[in-house]
Design a protein around this motif. Structure first.
Motif, mmCIF file in Angstrom:
data_model
loop_
_atom_site.group_PDB
_atom_site.id
_atom_site.type_symbol
_atom_site.label_atom_id
_atom_site.label_comp_id
_atom_site.label_asym_id
_atom_site.label_seq_id
_atom_site.Cartn_x
_atom_site.Cartn_y
_atom_site.Cartn_z
ATOM 1 N N ALA A 271 3.686 5.473 -17.306
ATOM 2 C CA ALA A 271 4.255 6.191 -16.164
ATOM 3 C C ALA A 271 4.419 5.303 -14.931
ATOM 4 C CB ALA A 271 3.371 7.399 -15.818
ATOM 5 N N ILE A 272 3.594 4.275 -14.820
ATOM 6 C CA ILE A 272 3.618 3.447 -13.602
ATOM 7 C C ILE A 272 4.344 2.127 -13.803
ATOM 8 C CG2 ILE A 272 1.432 4.437 -12.830
ATOM 9 C CD1 ILE A 272 0.031 1.878 -13.686
ATOM 10 N N ALA A 273 4.817 1.849 -15.016
ATOM 11 C CA ALA A 273 5.386 0.520 -15.312
ATOM 12 C C ALA A 273 6.570 0.189 -14.417
ATOM 13 C CB ALA A 273 5.782 0.443 -16.779
ATOM 14 N N GLY A 274 7.514 1.128 -14.273
ATOM 15 C CA GLY A 274 8.711 0.841 -13.479
ATOM 16 C C GLY A 274 8.393 0.557 -12.026
ATOM 17 N N ASP A 275 7.552 1.412 -11.413
ATOM 18 C CA ASP A 275 7.186 1.195 -10.010
ATOM 19 C C ASP A 275 6.371 -0.080 -9.829
ATOM 20 O OD1 ASP A 275 8.156 3.709 -8.682
ATOM 21 O OD2 ASP A 275 6.887 4.596 -10.223
ATOM 22 N N THR A 276 5.558 -0.414 -10.829
ATOM 23 C CA THR A 276 4.714 -1.606 -10.707
ATOM 24 C C THR A 276 5.550 -2.881 -10.699
ATOM 25 O OG1 THR A 276 2.954 -0.430 -11.857
ATOM 26 C CG2 THR A 276 2.730 -2.808 -11.691
ATOM 27 N N VAL A 277 6.682 -2.885 -11.399
ATOM 28 C CA VAL A 277 7.574 -4.058 -11.375
ATOM 29 C C VAL A 277 8.027 -4.332 -9.942
ATOM 30 C CG1 VAL A 277 9.804 -4.959 -12.108
ATOM 31 C CG2 VAL A 277 8.340 -3.791 -13.757
ATOM 32 N N ALA A 278 8.457 -3.278 -9.236
ATOM 33 C CA ALA A 278 8.894 -3.457 -7.850
ATOM 34 C C ALA A 278 7.733 -3.900 -6.971
ATOM 35 C CB ALA A 278 9.486 -2.146 -7.334
ATOM 36 N N ILE A 279 6.556 -3.299 -7.157
ATOM 37 C CA ILE A 279 5.384 -3.683 -6.359
ATOM 38 C C ILE A 279 5.029 -5.146 -6.607
ATOM 39 C CG2 ILE A 279 2.903 -3.280 -6.080
ATOM 40 C CD1 ILE A 279 3.474 -0.306 -6.688
ATOM 41 N N VAL B 140 -2.402 0.356 -11.306
ATOM 42 C CA VAL B 140 -1.241 -0.366 -10.756
ATOM 43 C C VAL B 140 -1.618 -1.815 -10.464
ATOM 44 C CG1 VAL B 140 0.388 -0.492 -8.837
ATOM 45 C CG2 VAL B 140 -0.213 1.727 -9.812
ATOM 46 N N ALA B 141 -2.814 -2.014 -9.883
ATOM 47 C CA ALA B 141 -3.267 -3.382 -9.597
ATOM 48 C C ALA B 141 -3.442 -4.184 -10.884
ATOM 49 C CB ALA B 141 -4.582 -3.344 -8.818
ATOM 50 N N LEU B 142 -4.024 -3.567 -11.913
ATOM 51 C CA LEU B 142 -4.228 -4.275 -13.182
ATOM 52 C C LEU B 142 -2.905 -4.642 -13.827
ATOM 53 C CD1 LEU B 142 -5.958 -5.299 -15.520
ATOM 54 C CD2 LEU B 142 -6.048 -2.941 -16.394
ATOM 55 N N CYS C 136 -10.154 -1.587 -6.836
ATOM 56 C CA CYS C 136 -9.271 -2.100 -5.784
ATOM 57 C C CYS C 136 -7.836 -1.728 -6.111
ATOM 58 C CB CYS C 136 -9.391 -3.615 -5.646
ATOM 59 S SG CYS C 136 -11.002 -4.198 -5.103
ATOM 60 N N PHE C 137 -7.034 -1.527 -5.102
ATOM 61 C CA PHE C 137 -5.599 -1.310 -5.300
ATOM 62 C C PHE C 137 -4.859 -2.635 -5.086
ATOM 63 C CE2 PHE C 137 -6.900 0.257 -1.080
ATOM 64 C CZ PHE C 137 -6.125 -0.518 -0.233
ATOM 65 N N PRO C 138 -3.546 -2.714 -5.363
ATOM 66 C CA PRO C 138 -2.826 -4.000 -5.313
ATOM 67 C C PRO C 138 -2.935 -4.688 -3.953
ATOM 68 C CG PRO C 138 -1.484 -2.374 -6.419
ATOM 69 C CD PRO C 138 -2.668 -1.634 -5.868
ATOM 70 N N SER D 193 0.827 -1.208 0.000
ATOM 71 C CA SER D 193 0.000 0.000 0.000
ATOM 72 C C SER D 193 0.858 1.254 0.000
ATOM 73 C CB SER D 193 -0.928 -0.003 1.221
ATOM 74 O OG SER D 193 -1.803 -1.102 1.188
ATOM 75 N N LEU D 194 1.934 1.244 0.771
ATOM 76 C CA LEU D 194 2.843 2.391 0.805
ATOM 77 C C LEU D 194 3.471 2.635 -0.562
ATOM 78 C CD1 LEU D 194 4.402 4.512 2.561
ATOM 79 C CD2 LEU D 194 6.175 2.761 2.815
ATOM 80 N N MET D 195 3.940 1.581 -1.210
ATOM 81 C CA MET D 195 4.557 1.729 -2.529
ATOM 82 C C MET D 195 3.540 2.217 -3.564
ATOM 83 S SD MET D 195 6.919 -1.727 -2.491
ATOM 84 C CE MET D 195 7.834 -1.333 -3.990
ATOM 85 N N THR D 196 2.321 1.685 -3.478
ATOM 86 C CA THR D 196 1.274 2.142 -4.398
ATOM 87 C C THR D 196 0.923 3.599 -4.127
ATOM 88 O OG1 THR D 196 0.379 -0.109 -4.406
ATOM 89 C CG2 THR D 196 -1.024 1.625 -5.290
ATOM 90 N N GLY D 197 0.879 3.976 -2.846
ATOM 91 C CA GLY D 197 0.588 5.364 -2.503
ATOM 92 C C GLY D 197 1.617 6.332 -3.052
ATOM 93 N N SER D 198 2.885 5.908 -3.106
ATOM 94 C CA SER D 198 3.917 6.770 -3.689
ATOM 95 C C SER D 198 3.650 7.022 -5.163
ATOM 96 C CB SER D 198 5.292 6.122 -3.498
ATOM 97 O OG SER D 198 5.603 5.965 -2.137
ATOM 98 N N VAL D 199 3.219 5.980 -5.877
ATOM 99 C CA VAL D 199 2.892 6.141 -7.297
ATOM 100 C C VAL D 199 1.696 7.070 -7.468
ATOM 101 C CG1 VAL D 199 2.252 4.932 -9.412
ATOM 102 C CG2 VAL D 199 3.792 3.835 -7.782
#
Length: 699
Positions: free
Chosen positions: A334-342, A178-180, A386-388, A139-145
């Protein structure tokens, strides 16, 4: 009386062993390739054949509920699953709303995320004791995005502003995207059978990462606990920027929200400590979170705390199911890089928890099926705002300790959340956000306590200790996603460095045994006269070939000067032999040349000089092309200075690569042995030291 063993057998080279004990393919290699092609074709044809039985088998394999539900033991498991499921469901309500704050979306979306993934994992998951839903770190990582793409302004932070509804839709659109994307990544990894990638997040990395992320979670909740309306900081050094901003605005603290936070912490911390300390005696843990939420909501409503003291409350929570909506697909680049880490963090934590409890209760999980389960959970849930989601530490621990047996407990968990969504949700309108922030902070207890592992980690492995420390410092100082990348890279570099500097040792023989051990660690072992037995404790590849060459040359004493002098002496000796080695017949006596079997022993050397080099390859797990060429070159150099080279204990893949690289141009197949002792016995017998027994090994 100590046990003893006596072995009397023939000396085995690799070729002779294969002839005696190899498979039919080894004995008749000509037909092996044709047989392999036929088997491969038959396997492909069988996998492409469709039948009712094959479809049912695939259904049971890919939808595990079809496998375990018909065999469900109601008398044994139903009570435990019911109690555990209801307990976790009660916990999901406050935690779902609390972790929604970390994701920077409205609390209702946390309740949605606590419902849909639970149902889907129950159908597709293989972990019997895994509880899925909202997880603080994810949730924290998703919130940063979300904060990067939809930053909040002071006007939008006020829930009563006209732009609030549109602002919330934009934020949940990004979080759902991000979840998708995370779900699609997991499904692609499942299609490619990449479940093993989770192993790159080792246990020290995961523990250090979650422990450091707990500090980010705590710092992000300080403003809600103090009643400060501050913008959220993201990127590098965000933890320190947040703390600096909080310290700068301390004079603006809302004393009412501070008092609420202190009271909540004074209640939550001791009761959760009691739950942990007496969890074996308590049938179910005390549901202190939901009780705190109910009491705080009632107090805030009764005394109108939001209007009198300007405390921040949850606000409107709609009743009913969400309408299916398409996530913000335009944000994918825009979210691809962060989503890999998530994705990697969520999957690694989920699989680690599933494996932990599977080992404890004696069953196994399928990492690739877990990819499918979490991939479907995130993909489908994203269309319901829903979020991740992932497996969660606290609820999984409670699920197991409350007596859960199977995935069926997820049904009762989802029923509790469903009742809240349909009927009770609007009653939490006056819930102070400071209470949710306190629930967030107190839920991190397990993550903070992971510091207790450091002394034991230091005693077991200093390298793993350094991985833990570097990962923790990187996540705290830099950021969650950047710190994780630094930790993974550093961990992989330690593996590379260990393979690059694998030790090369001289082996000695334990008296009256066939056991050979490094001389530096075993003083009572002795070096076989006239022979140097070497072992290399790692792979031979392009990254360590220079080190391998240096170590071999050092142990064999092959300095450039010595190589040149011995090669010069060898050439002079060969020239002298060509001039004198003439077959003459005088008085019926023939002076014959040496036999081919002794061609490696023809140089004049003293008894104490090294004449043979035996390389033990038992610890060489693989060789690449560069390593094989260097190995062949080293054998050639040894031959040039009059050292006969022998190999032992090669695994099949290493031997195949060495053979394909031209090793047999400098070595006979008869000089590759099954064990070190076979090679030693062969060499000694060929030198005439055991003439009475020329074909056997006696131990």
């Amino acid at each position: 009386m100590s046990a003893s063993v006596a072995v009397y057998r023939s000396i085995f080279t690799e070729d002779r062993f294969k002839q005696a004990f190899g498979s039919e393919e080894d004995k008749a290699s000509a037909g092996a390739s044709a047989g392999a092609r036929a088997r491969l074709w038959a396997k492909l044809a069988g996998s492409c054949r469709c039948s009712r039985r094959a479809c049912l088998q695939l259904l049971r394999h890919r939808v595990p509920i079809c496998n375990w539900l018909p065999a469900y033991r109601f008398k044994k498991c139903l009570l435990g699953d019911t109690v555990a499921g209801l307990t976790v469901g009660v916990l999901h309500i406050p935690q779902g709303m609390a972790f929604a704050l970390l994701t920077r979306v409205a609390p209702i979306f946390g309740l949605y995320t606590s419902f849909f993934p639970v149902v889907l994992y129950m159908i597709f998951g293989t972990g019997r004791h895994v509880s899925t839903g909202t997880f603080a770190v994810v949730s924290l990582m998703t919130g940063s995005v979300v904060e990067q793409l939809v930053p909040a302004t002071p006007a939008q932070l006020n829930s009563s502003s006209p732009q609030a509804a549109d602002f919330e839709l934009q934020r949940i659109g990004v979080a759902s995207a991000v979840a998708l994307l995370s779900g699609l990544m997991m499904l692609c990894m499942f299609a490619l059978q990449l479940g093993f990638l989770s192993t790159y997040l080792s246990e020290p990395i995961v523990k250090a990462f979650t422990s450091a992320a707990a500090f980010h979670v705590t710092s992000s909740q300080l403003q809600s606990m103090l009643g400060l309306r501050l913008a959220r900081h993201t990127g590098t050094f965000s933890l320190f920027k947040t703390l600096a901003s909080v310290m700068e605005n301390l004079p603006q603290t809302n004393m009412a929200e501070l008092l609420i936070s202190l009271v909540c912490l004074a209640v939550l911390v001791p009761v959760k400590e009691l739950n942990t300390r007496y969890r074996r005696r308590l049938r179910t843990p005390i549901p202190v979170e939901i009780l705190t939420v109910i009491i705080a909501t009632g107090v805030a409503y009764a005394f109108s705390l939001d209007s009198i003291y300007d405390i921040e409350i949850v606000g409107h929570i709609p009743a009913g199911f969400p309408r299916p909506e398409l996530p913000a697909l335009h944000t994918f680049p825009a979210i691809a890089g962060d989503t890999v880490a998530i994705t990697f963090v969520g999957y690694a934590v989920s699989v680690s928890l599933a494996m932990l409890y599977a080992d404890k209760h004696g069953y196994s999980i399928n990492p690739n099926q877990e990819l499918l389960a979490h991939g479907i959970s995130n993909t489908v849930s994203s269309f319901f705002t829903c979020f991740p989601s992932s497996a969660t530490l606290a609820t999984t621990n409670i699920l197991e300790s409350a007596g859960g047996h199977t995935q069926f407990s997820g049904l009762f968990t989802s029923l509790v959340v469903l009742i809240v969504l349909l009927l009770i949700g609007p009653l939490f309108h006056f819930l102070p956000k400071a209470v949710l922030a306190c629930i967030n902070v107190t839920s991190l207890r397990q993550m903070f306590l992971q510091f207790h592992d450091l002394p034991q980690l230091w005693r077991i492995s200093r390298i793993d200790f350094m991985v833990w420390v570097v990962t923790w410092l990187s996540v705290v100082v830099l950021n969650v996603d950047v710190g994780l990348a630094v930790g993974v890279i550093f961990s992989m570099m330690t593996v590379v460095c260990r393979t690059q500097r694998a030790g090369c040792a001289v082996l000695g023989r334990a008296s009256n045994t066939e056991i050979y051990r490094p001389l530096e660690n075993h003083s009572k072992c002795y070096e076989v006269p006239g022979m140097k037995i070497l072992t290399y404790n790692g792979p031979i590849y392009y990254g360590n070939r220079s080190f391998f060459r240096e170590e071999m040359s050092r142990l064999l004493g092959l300095t450039p000067e010595k190589v040149r002098s011995r090669e010069k002496a060898r050439k002079a000796r060969e020239k002298r032999e060509r001039e004198t080695n003439v077959i003459t017949v005088e008085g019926g006596i023939a002076n014959a040349s040496f036999s081919s079997e002794n061609e490696f022993f023809q140089f004049e050397t003293s008894e104490h000089d090294v004449q043979e080099v035996l390389i033990d390859c038992s610890r060489v797990i693989f060789v690449d092309v560069a390593g094989a060429r260097l190995f062949t070159q080293m054998c050639h150099e040894c031959q040039k200075v009059g050292l006969a080279v022998f190999l032992s204990s090669c695994n099949e893949s290493v031997l195949k690569i060495l053979t394909s690289s031209g090793l047999m141009n400098y070595m006979k197949p008869q000089h590759i042995f099954v064990t070190v002792h076979d090679a030693v016995m062969y060499i000694q017998q060929q030198k005439g030291k055991n003439l009475e027994d020329t074909t056997t090994v006696w131990v």
